[in-house]
Design a protein around this motif. Structure first.
Motif, PDB file in Angstrom:
ATOM      1  N   UNK A  76      -6.546  60.031  18.263  1.00 21.98           N
ATOM      2  CA  UNK A  76      -7.755  60.091  18.364  1.00 21.98           C
ATOM      3  C   UNK A  76      -8.274  60.335  19.916  1.00 21.98           C
ATOM      4  N   UNK A  77      -7.778  59.279  20.814  1.00 23.63           N
ATOM      5  CA  UNK A  77      -8.253  58.819  21.928  1.00 23.63           C
ATOM      6  C   UNK A  77      -7.399  59.748  22.944  1.00 23.63           C
ATOM      7  N   UNK A  78      -6.165  59.967  22.675  1.00 23.61           N
ATOM      8  CA  UNK A  78      -5.210  60.684  23.231  1.00 23.61           C
ATOM      9  C   UNK A  78      -6.094  62.057  23.847  1.00 23.61           C
ATOM     10  N   UNK A  79      -6.087  62.676  21.986  1.00 22.79           N
ATOM     11  CA  UNK A  79      -6.889  64.149  22.071  1.00 22.79           C
ATOM     12  C   UNK A  79      -7.972  64.549  22.705  1.00 22.79           C
ATOM     13  N   UNK A  80      -8.859  62.891  22.779  1.00 21.65           N
ATOM     14  CA  UNK A  80     -10.475  62.945  22.868  1.00 21.65           C
ATOM     15  C   UNK A  80     -10.283  62.778  24.600  1.00 21.65           C
ATOM     16  N   UNK A  81      -9.057  62.442  25.296  1.00 27.72           N
ATOM     17  CA  UNK A  81      -9.477  62.601  26.942  1.00 27.72           C
ATOM     18  C   UNK A  81      -9.259  63.839  27.183  1.00 27.72           C
ATOM     19  N   UNK A  82      -7.679  64.405  26.516  1.00 31.24           N
ATOM     20  CA  UNK A  82      -7.116  65.664  26.621  1.00 31.24           C
ATOM     21  C   UNK A  82      -8.705  66.797  26.724  1.00 31.24           C
ATOM     22  N   UNK A  83      -9.321  66.396  25.965  1.00 31.80           N
ATOM     23  CA  UNK A  83     -10.590  67.508  25.676  1.00 31.80           C
ATOM     24  C   UNK A  83     -11.556  66.778  26.811  1.00 31.80           C
ATOM     25  N   UNK A  84     -11.561  65.919  26.547  1.00 32.18           N
ATOM     26  CA  UNK A  84     -12.836  65.599  27.926  1.00 32.18           C
ATOM     27  C   UNK A  84     -12.343  66.428  29.357  1.00 32.18           C
ATOM     28  N   UNK A  85     -10.960  65.817  30.048  1.00 28.68           N
ATOM     29  CA  UNK A  85     -10.624  66.213  31.044  1.00 28.68           C
ATOM     30  C   UNK A  85     -11.010  68.028  30.912  1.00 28.68           C
ATOM     31  N   UNK A  86     -10.626  68.482  29.897  1.00 35.05           N
ATOM     32  CA  UNK A  86     -10.820  70.019  30.065  1.00 35.05           C
ATOM     33  C   UNK A  86     -12.106  70.515  29.836  1.00 35.05           C
ATOM     34  N   UNK A  87     -12.746  69.777  29.221  1.00 34.66           N
ATOM     35  CA  UNK A  87     -14.352  70.551  29.249  1.00 34.66           C
ATOM     36  C   UNK A  87     -15.216  69.465  30.461  1.00 34.66           C
ATOM     37  N   UNK A  88     -14.941  68.698  31.169  1.00 33.89           N
ATOM     38  CA  UNK A  88     -15.572  68.318  32.423  1.00 33.89           C
ATOM     39  C   UNK A  88     -14.787  69.070  33.281  1.00 33.89           C
ATOM     40  N   UNK A  89     -13.620  69.890  33.455  1.00 30.49           N
ATOM     41  CA  UNK A  89     -13.686  71.211  34.323  1.00 30.49           C
ATOM     42  C   UNK A  89     -14.314  72.543  34.313  1.00 30.49           C
ATOM     43  N   UNK A  90     -14.692  72.575  32.703  1.00 33.24           N
ATOM     44  CA  UNK A  90     -15.697  73.760  32.368  1.00 33.24           C
ATOM     45  C   UNK A  90     -16.732  73.661  32.982  1.00 33.24           C
ATOM     46  N   UNK A  91     -16.996  72.482  32.427  1.00 32.22           N
ATOM     47  CA  UNK A  91     -18.748  72.182  33.140  1.00 32.22           C
ATOM     48  C   UNK A  91     -19.089  72.344  34.041  1.00 32.22           C
ATOM     49  N   UNK A  92     -18.102  71.694  35.154  1.00 35.57           N
ATOM     50  CA  UNK A  92     -18.122  71.480  36.907  1.00 35.57           C
ATOM     51  C   UNK A  92     -18.053  72.939  37.159  1.00 35.57           C
TER      52      UNK A  92
END
Length: 96
Positions: A76-92
């Motif tokens: 769950x932590x690994x999946x959440x970190x990958x999703x966070x990186x992806x959405x952070x870049x999309x958000x920027x």
């Protein structure tokens, strides 16, 4: 060990915080980003809960359950970190 209950409590509070912020947000991209951050803290919660339960009971059954929680929490932590990186870049990209 007092550190594990503190980490468990903080991660649970942050998980609830991001879930509430998810409901308050209207932007779908921001909702996805908040959901990914909530997954990270849920993973931390489950991971450290598994460690804490084994240290508290110290039985063979709690060892197997603790290992199961470690695996689920790590995933769950690994999946959440990958999703966070992806959405952070999309958000920027969306903000620019």
């Amino acid at each position: 060990m007092i550190i594990f209950p503190i980490i468990i409590l903080i991660s649970f509070v942050l998980y609830i915080y991001y879930k509430v912020m998810l409901v308050k947000s209207r932007d779908p991209l921001e909702q996805s980003y908040m959901n990914s951050k909530a997954k990270v803290f849920l993973g931390i919660f489950v991971f450290f809960f598994g460690i804490n339960q084994y240290l508290y009971y110290e039985t063979q059954l709690s060892l197997f359950i603790g290992i199961l929680f470690l695996v689920i929490g790590g995933f769950q932590l690994r999946l959440g970190m990958k999703m966070t990186r992806h959405y952070r870049n999309e958000f920027r990209k969306h903000r620019a």
